[in-house]
Write a protein that holds these residues in place. Sequence first.
Motif, PDB file in Angstrom:
ATOM      1  N   ALA A 188      -6.395  -2.975   6.671  1.00 54.88           N
ATOM      2  CA  ALA A 188      -5.193  -2.136   6.529  1.00 54.88           C
ATOM      3  C   ALA A 188      -4.000  -2.781   7.218  1.00 54.88           C
ATOM      4  O   ALA A 188      -4.150  -3.723   7.999  1.00 54.88           O
TER       5      ALA A 188
ATOM      6  N   PRO B 165      -1.790   4.231  10.750  1.00 48.98           N
ATOM      7  CA  PRO B 165      -2.057   3.504   9.510  1.00 48.98           C
ATOM      8  C   PRO B 165      -0.913   3.710   8.544  1.00 48.98           C
ATOM      9  O   PRO B 165      -0.294   4.779   8.520  1.00 48.98           O
TER      10      PRO B 165
ATOM     11  N   GLU C 177      -2.164   4.994   2.082  1.00 45.44           N
ATOM     12  CA  GLU C 177      -3.481   4.601   1.559  1.00 45.44           C
ATOM     13  C   GLU C 177      -3.360   3.356   0.685  1.00 45.44           C
ATOM     14  O   GLU C 177      -2.497   3.256  -0.182  1.00 45.44           O
TER      15      GLU C 177
END
Lengths: 288, 136
Positions: free
Chosen positions: A190, A203, A206
């Motif tokens: 990621a 993060p 997606e």
Amino acid sequence: MYNIKSRFLRVFLLAGLVAVSLGSTSTALATEEGLLSLHYDVTGKRLFKIEANQLFQRTDEGMAWNAIPLPEDVTEGQLLAVSVPYTDSQTLYIAGTSIGVQRSTDNGETWQELSANLPSREVTALTVHRRQDETLYAVIAENGIYQSEDAGNTWKKMDSGPSQKVNRLVHSDMEGSMQTGWLYAVSDDAVRLSMDCFCGWRPTGELDAGSVYDVAYSLDNPKRVYVATQQGLWRSETGGQEWQQVTGDGTVLVALTLSPKGTLYGLNQKGELLHSEDEGQSWAYPDA
Amino acid sequence: MAEDRPSSSDASRLEDGKKVYRQYCASCHGIQGEGMPNWEGQNALGELPAPPHGPEGHTWKHSDAMLYRIIAEGWRDPWNKTDRLTMPAYQEILAPTEIRDVVNYLKTLWTQEQRRHQADESEQAPFPESSVATPE
């Protein structure tokens, strides 16, 4: 510092290696993705490439990669990162495992090691601050992220970093930070983001795209961010909050950078340079 | 303040800071500065829950000037999808000296090493002059 004889010998050997390399691109073997790197120098209007533990430069106008002499001890480690200050094209920083952080203020003629008060020379990623030429960030394996505000002479630990290994680190001046900007950290799984005050890693959106290789953002519009993955290129218009896959010609890039004019540059797994003038939809060899 | 015992006037100001903290800050950041549950991740609205102020948090990474500014002006996380500020602004509620007092109180929650780090950060970015209390 080199003496003249050893420097000449090294330049001569590197020039020979480049000649061999350029002459055999069609038979080049796939290179391990993490060992290729690409960086655009805004002031010098040139590209830097790390390949096979060597550093090359190429100007916007030039067609060939030219090797930059490196410190001798680079051969003992793995060169992983190159970064340059925003307004000083003579200064280069390199970093890698068993290499630490090293600086040249004369475009590679001489080098100075800057790892004296780092805990180890196992540096996996390095970036210069987007607006502050003397502010650097270095990721030390299994330790954390260190910051220098005096061009690498002294370092201070700022954060333990993401728990995942960081392969690339990029500083951005995107607005909204409590401090002066943001850091993108690329790991295999990621892209993560933190304000440069290190108030925690989050993060990005997606990304169901396999391995993640590199990240780059638009200098004019830092919210526009690109990420190179195993399944092609993805783009965000929100600093990485959401990603959309760029529908293009399926080119897979393992290193990525962006010029101020908006040209995207990438390296494929063979280390070959490609560029895109249409935001990553189609890619071509600049030499073609 | 970091290593030495505070003077009686400093101790008094720390007590003032603690009172301000308990009145205005503790409802989100916790009575002991423990923060909200799951503070490290954004919630469904993109908001960041109030972080802890102790050693496990990141308050100690900010200079005096920045902590003052965040409390005075508030702060909006760019990923926040609500109409609310992520951190409310208190400059209409607290006097400059009260903001300074509460920041100094937060420093009592940190480790010595964290206080040293924060003092270094504050050298170039101290509290604004307006927050310096006039000697009584």
